[in-house]
Design an enzyme around this catalytic site. Structure first.
Site, PDB file in Angstrom:
ATOM      1  N   ASN A 152     -27.491 -66.872   4.648  1.00 47.06           N
ATOM      2  CA  ASN A 152     -27.535 -65.924   5.958  1.00 47.06           C
ATOM      3  C   ASN A 152     -27.346 -66.959   7.043  1.00 47.06           C
ATOM      4  O   ASN A 152     -28.739 -67.310   7.626  1.00 47.06           O
ATOM      5  CB  ASN A 152     -28.638 -64.827   5.926  1.00 47.06           C
ATOM      6  CG  ASN A 152     -28.711 -64.082   6.903  1.00 47.06           C
ATOM      7  OD1 ASN A 152     -27.788 -63.859   7.866  1.00 47.06           O
ATOM      8  ND2 ASN A 152     -29.461 -62.942   6.946  1.00 47.06           N
TER       9      ASN A 152
ATOM     10  N   GLY B 216     -33.492 -60.513   3.660  1.00 52.95           N
ATOM     11  CA  GLY B 216     -33.443 -61.812   4.078  1.00 52.95           C
ATOM     12  C   GLY B 216     -34.734 -62.733   3.772  1.00 52.95           C
ATOM     13  O   GLY B 216     -35.871 -62.254   4.094  1.00 52.95           O
TER      14      GLY B 216
ATOM     15  N   THR C 124     -26.378 -49.603   6.110  1.00 52.05           N
ATOM     16  CA  THR C 124     -26.745 -48.535   7.070  1.00 52.05           C
ATOM     17  C   THR C 124     -26.587 -47.204   6.211  1.00 52.05           C
ATOM     18  O   THR C 124     -27.661 -46.408   5.942  1.00 52.05           O
ATOM     19  CB  THR C 124     -26.189 -48.618   8.391  1.00 52.05           C
ATOM     20  OG1 THR C 124     -26.265 -49.394   8.952  1.00 52.05           O
ATOM     21  CG2 THR C 124     -27.080 -47.375   9.120  1.00 52.05           C
TER      22      THR C 124
ATOM     23  N   CYS D 237     -28.392 -63.695  11.056  1.00 50.35           N
ATOM     24  CA  CYS D 237     -29.268 -62.695  11.542  1.00 50.35           C
ATOM     25  C   CYS D 237     -29.346 -62.874  13.099  1.00 50.35           C
ATOM     26  O   CYS D 237     -29.410 -63.830  13.687  1.00 50.35           O
ATOM     27  CB  CYS D 237     -30.699 -63.252  11.089  1.00 50.35           C
ATOM     28  SG  CYS D 237     -31.733 -62.216  11.772  1.00 50.35           S
TER      29      CYS D 237
ATOM     30  N   ASN E  60     -22.450 -59.654   9.115  1.00 52.41           N
ATOM     31  CA  ASN E  60     -23.950 -58.978   9.422  1.00 52.41           C
ATOM     32  C   ASN E  60     -23.454 -58.230  10.673  1.00 52.41           C
ATOM     33  O   ASN E  60     -22.502 -57.990  11.302  1.00 52.41           O
ATOM     34  CB  ASN E  60     -24.510 -60.420   9.666  1.00 52.41           C
ATOM     35  CG  ASN E  60     -26.046 -60.262   9.524  1.00 52.41           C
ATOM     36  OD1 ASN E  60     -26.686 -59.031   9.964  1.00 52.41           O
ATOM     37  ND2 ASN E  60     -26.671 -60.910   9.032  1.00 52.41           N
TER      38      ASN E  60
ATOM     39  N   GLY F 194     -19.906 -53.336   6.618  1.00 56.16           N
ATOM     40  CA  GLY F 194     -19.494 -52.966   8.022  1.00 56.16           C
ATOM     41  C   GLY F 194     -19.132 -51.571   8.050  1.00 56.16           C
ATOM     42  O   GLY F 194     -17.984 -51.296   8.004  1.00 56.16           O
TER      43      GLY F 194
ATOM     44  N   GLY G 220     -23.424 -49.877  10.908  1.00 61.26           N
ATOM     45  CA  GLY G 220     -23.119 -48.253  10.686  1.00 61.26           C
ATOM     46  C   GLY G 220     -21.714 -47.980  10.828  1.00 61.26           C
ATOM     47  O   GLY G 220     -20.775 -48.795  11.278  1.00 61.26           O
TER      48      GLY G 220
ATOM     49  N   ASN H 110     -31.247 -52.432  14.909  1.00 58.30           N
ATOM     50  CA  ASN H 110     -32.362 -52.939  14.287  1.00 58.30           C
ATOM     51  C   ASN H 110     -32.662 -54.064  14.676  1.00 58.30           C
ATOM     52  O   ASN H 110     -31.890 -55.338  15.187  1.00 58.30           O
ATOM     53  CB  ASN H 110     -32.050 -53.051  12.734  1.00 58.30           C
ATOM     54  CG  ASN H 110     -31.506 -54.358  12.166  1.00 58.30           C
ATOM     55  OD1 ASN H 110     -32.476 -55.494  12.254  1.00 58.30           O
ATOM     56  ND2 ASN H 110     -30.295 -54.433  12.035  1.00 58.30           N
ATOM     57  N   SER H 111     -34.033 -54.464  15.030  1.00 59.10           N
ATOM     58  CA  SER H 111     -34.669 -55.589  15.025  1.00 59.10           C
ATOM     59  C   SER H 111     -35.645 -55.803  14.591  1.00 59.10           C
ATOM     60  O   SER H 111     -36.904 -55.699  14.756  1.00 59.10           O
ATOM     61  CB  SER H 111     -35.110 -55.676  16.724  1.00 59.10           C
ATOM     62  OG  SER H 111     -35.781 -56.787  17.104  1.00 59.10           O
TER      63      SER H 111
HETATM   64  O1  RRO Z   1     -34.380 -58.845   9.662  1.00 63.46           O
HETATM   65  C1  RRO Z   1     -33.355 -58.616  10.626  1.00 63.46           C
HETATM   66  O2  RRO Z   1     -33.919 -58.399  11.813  1.00 63.46           O
HETATM   67  C2  RRO Z   1     -31.960 -58.475  10.241  1.00 63.46           C
HETATM   68  C3  RRO Z   1     -31.404 -59.635   9.352  1.00 63.46           C
HETATM   69 BR1  RRO Z   1     -32.413 -60.902   8.695  1.00 63.46          BR
HETATM   70  C4  RRO Z   1     -30.102 -59.836   9.252  1.00 63.46           C
HETATM   71  O3  RRO Z   1     -29.494 -60.649   8.617  1.00 63.46           O
HETATM   72  N1  RRO Z   1     -29.274 -58.641   9.789  1.00 63.46           N
HETATM   73  C5  RRO Z   1     -29.937 -57.827  10.740  1.00 63.46           C
HETATM   74  O4  RRO Z   1     -29.345 -56.939  11.204  1.00 63.46           O
HETATM   75  N2  RRO Z   1     -31.315 -57.757  10.729  1.00 63.46           N
END
Ligand code: RRO
Length: 625
Positions: free
Chosen positions: A443, A363, A589, A446, A508, A566, A533, A386-387
């Protein structure tokens, strides 16, 4: 009907760990290696040992499957009194297992001393012929000999096993006096599972004639012959059982049929294994698996046959996997998903990334971003949270450094455009518009940023206006990546299409929360995080299905491709999404778990299309809608 034994001296199921005493390929089964004999060592009270006809839920402890699989007992051997646990017996329970799905494959791959989760014995049993009451036989068919009810001691018994169904009936045959029954064993090819059978007559049929009589059961046993028996016990494939039921009915012969069904618990609570009977639905695990034959309702033979996508006549196809997003041709429908494939070149030494259909960049925002503080990744069963927080070098840096390298690849480059406000999205889009990047992926989904991101994609109005704003500043093919968090994802997709999107990317990551139980605190600084995942796959598939259904209702010239994401990990997953209407798939993933997976998906798709006679992706796209 004999009940599962209870506390009055009857069997009591236990959940325990058994140990594999031996696992061997069953000789005679064709193809070789398709059937295994697994002996599980258990220590149990006499009351917890199985009776012929019963089954266990078996799960390879080290395996990945969530649930056990129902497997009938083939043979039980009591080894003696347990030296370690007083009042218990050491026993070896033998199962014959047909390697056909994930669960049975994991069981067949167990080695000696491996642990097996066992729950059982479960289900009812084949009734002892001595206890079976026979009504006087009345028959109008002249060809069938009429006889009065046979005495217990002289009851004529016929046992029938088809394929892997020989295992339980062979176990049952062992409980009868030798030479007091006839045994019919039917296979496609070869012969197995009858080594303990001491029948008066052992009749084998094979579809290919490799052993015994050529043909199915009907080649050896018909209405007339079955009328010579008083009781029939059978287990095998549904069409065979249906045939047994019909000839027994016609000849007025009592039958007991052991049924099979998909089940989760084996204990009568999941209610997933119901079978149609004249008394309504019955649970295969608890009310069966042995049912009186004339109580069962079988579907008509044609409906029994598996519903498969009909193979085309042309078997010499050279599948063309190419797909189009507006006027851009991708040589195959497999795309590395944004955020899981960097800028396309990182994995180039691991596999040939040029083989991919496309690659979507991390992104991108106008300004460089450092991303989120704290823990950024957290693994869950079958998923990854994820973060990252949109860490990226900024669009100007991307244009100067990463994009030229991406454009050298033979996979189509997709720039994933993000921002912290609509204005910064627009500025970023203007910059990308001046480059050679073939596709922009907007996008608006996110889940990990405080401004922009998913906030722009939650409603039809916002998603529509964001798409419209970007559409105004670029003529490039524009695909819009949606969040699964919106309450009306199909509505959001239609708004984006109305606003000028050339494709919809779905979806997403989902928003989740994880708690660190040692610290008593959320794992992620921002509390919520994106979740993707295999765990999300059925939900993503549902969204793709809904969006594709909605798009199909648009006039032909308004219809745009859907690119699915997905939990896609295998070619079979990709086929599911394509059958739900997707034109292409993105793998996220799973690349972390298996960097080769995208190549495996491309190869698998090719083989599938050859096998089915599909020339193009369009030949089966949306066939399940
Ligand atoms: O970077 C992220 O934390 C992130 C983004 Br940009 C996204 O589009 N989707 C995601 O799960 N993480």
């Amino acid at each position: 009907m004999a009940e599962t034994k209870d506390c009055h001296g009857n069997t009591i199921p236990v959940y325990a760990k058994g140990t594999v005493g031996a696992n061997t390929i069953v000789k005679g089964a064709v193809p070789e290696g398709s059937v295994f004999s697994i002996k599980v060592n258990v220590t149990a009270k006499q009351k917890s040992l199985p009776v012929a006809g019963q089954f266990y839920m078996l799960r390879a402890t080290k395996g990945k499957c969530l649930l056990g699989r129902p497997i009938s007992v083939y043979h039980t051997e009591i080894l003696g009194e347990s030296k370690t646990e007083k009042g218990r017996l050491d026993a070896s329970i033998e199962f014959l297992i047909l390697k056909k799905g994930k669960g049975t494959t994991e069981l067949c791959e167990l080695e000696k001393n491996d642990s097996v989760d066992i729950l059982g014995p479960l289900g009812n049993i084949f009734p002892d012929p001595k206890n079976v009451k026979l009504e006087k036989k009345i028959t109008s068919n002249k060809n069938i000999s009429s006889k009065s009810g046979a005495k217990n001691s002289t009851k004529k018994i016929c046992i029938i096993g088809g394929g892997i169904g020989v295992a339980p009936v062979s176990g049952f045959a062992e409980t009868l006096e030798p030479k007091t029954y006839d045994f019919y064993a039917c296979f496609k090819s070869g012969k197995y599972g009858v080594k303990n059978v001491k029948a008066k007559k052992l009749i084998v049929t094979t579809d290919d004639g490799s052993v015994g009589i050529k043909g199915m059961l009907s080649a050896a046993l018909d209405e007339k012959k079955i009328s010579e028996y008083d009781i029939v016990y059978a287990c095998g494939p549904l069409p065979m059982l249906s045939y047994v039921q019909s000839i027994c009915k016609a000849a007025n012969v009592k039958s007991y049929l052991s049924m099979e069904s998909r089940m989760a618990c084996g204990m009568g609570v999941c209610l997933g294994c119901t079978i149609e009977t004249v008394d309504g639905y019955k649970r295969c695990c608890k009310d069966g698996p042995v049912f009186e034959g004339d109580k069962l309702i079988f579907l008509k033979p044609s409906a029994c046959a598996e519903q498969v996508v009909a193979a085309r006549k042309n078997k010499n196809v050279k599948p063309d996997l190419s797909v189009k997003i507006r006027d851009v041709v991708l040589k195959n429908p497999v795309i590395g998903s944004s955020g899981t494939f960097g800028f396309g070149t990182e994995y180039k030494d691991v596999f040939d990334v040029n083989k991919l259909g496309g690659i979507s960049s991390k992104g991108l925002t106008l300004e460089p971003r450092q991303g989120n503080s704290g823990i950024r990744l957290w693994e869950t069963p079958s998923g990854l949270m994820n973060s990252i927080g949109l860490q990226n070098p900024g669009i100007p840096h991307f244009i100067e450094h990463e994009l030229p390298e991406m454009l050298k690849l033979k996979a189509v480059t997709i720039a994933n455009l993000s921002g912290s406000s609509l204005e910064t999205y627009i500025e970023g889009a203007k910059l990308l518009d001046k480059t050679d990047v073939p596709i922009i992926e907007l996008n608006i989904s996110c889940p990990n940023v405080s401004a922009g991101g998913a906030a722009l994609g939650m409603s039809c109005e916002m998603a529509g206006s964001a798409t419209k704003a970007i559409r105004k500043v670029t003529e490039k093919p524009l695909i819009v990546k949606l969040t699964p968090q919106a309450s009306d994802v199909a509505g959001v997709a239609l708004s984006c299409i109305e606003a000028g999107a050339d494709g919809i990317v779905l979806c997403n990551s989902f928003q989740g929360v994880a708690i660190d139980i040692e610290k008593g605190r959320p794992v992620f600084d921002k509390v919520k995080a994106g979740f993707g995942g295999p765990a999300v796959r059925p939900i993503a598939l549902r969204l793709v299905y809904e969006v594709c259904t909605a798009i199909r209702k648009l006039p032909k010239d308004k219809q745009v491709p859907v690119i699915a994401i997905g939990g896609i990990a295998t070619w079979q997953d990709a086929v599911e999404f394509i059958m739900a209407g997707a034109t292409a798939v993105q793998v996220g993933t799973n690349t972390f778990a298996n960097p080769n997976s995208m190549i495996e998906i491309i190869d698998g798709l090719k083989e599938f299309m050859k096998r089915k006679g599909f020339n193009t992706i369009e030949d089966f796209r949306g066939c399940a809608l």
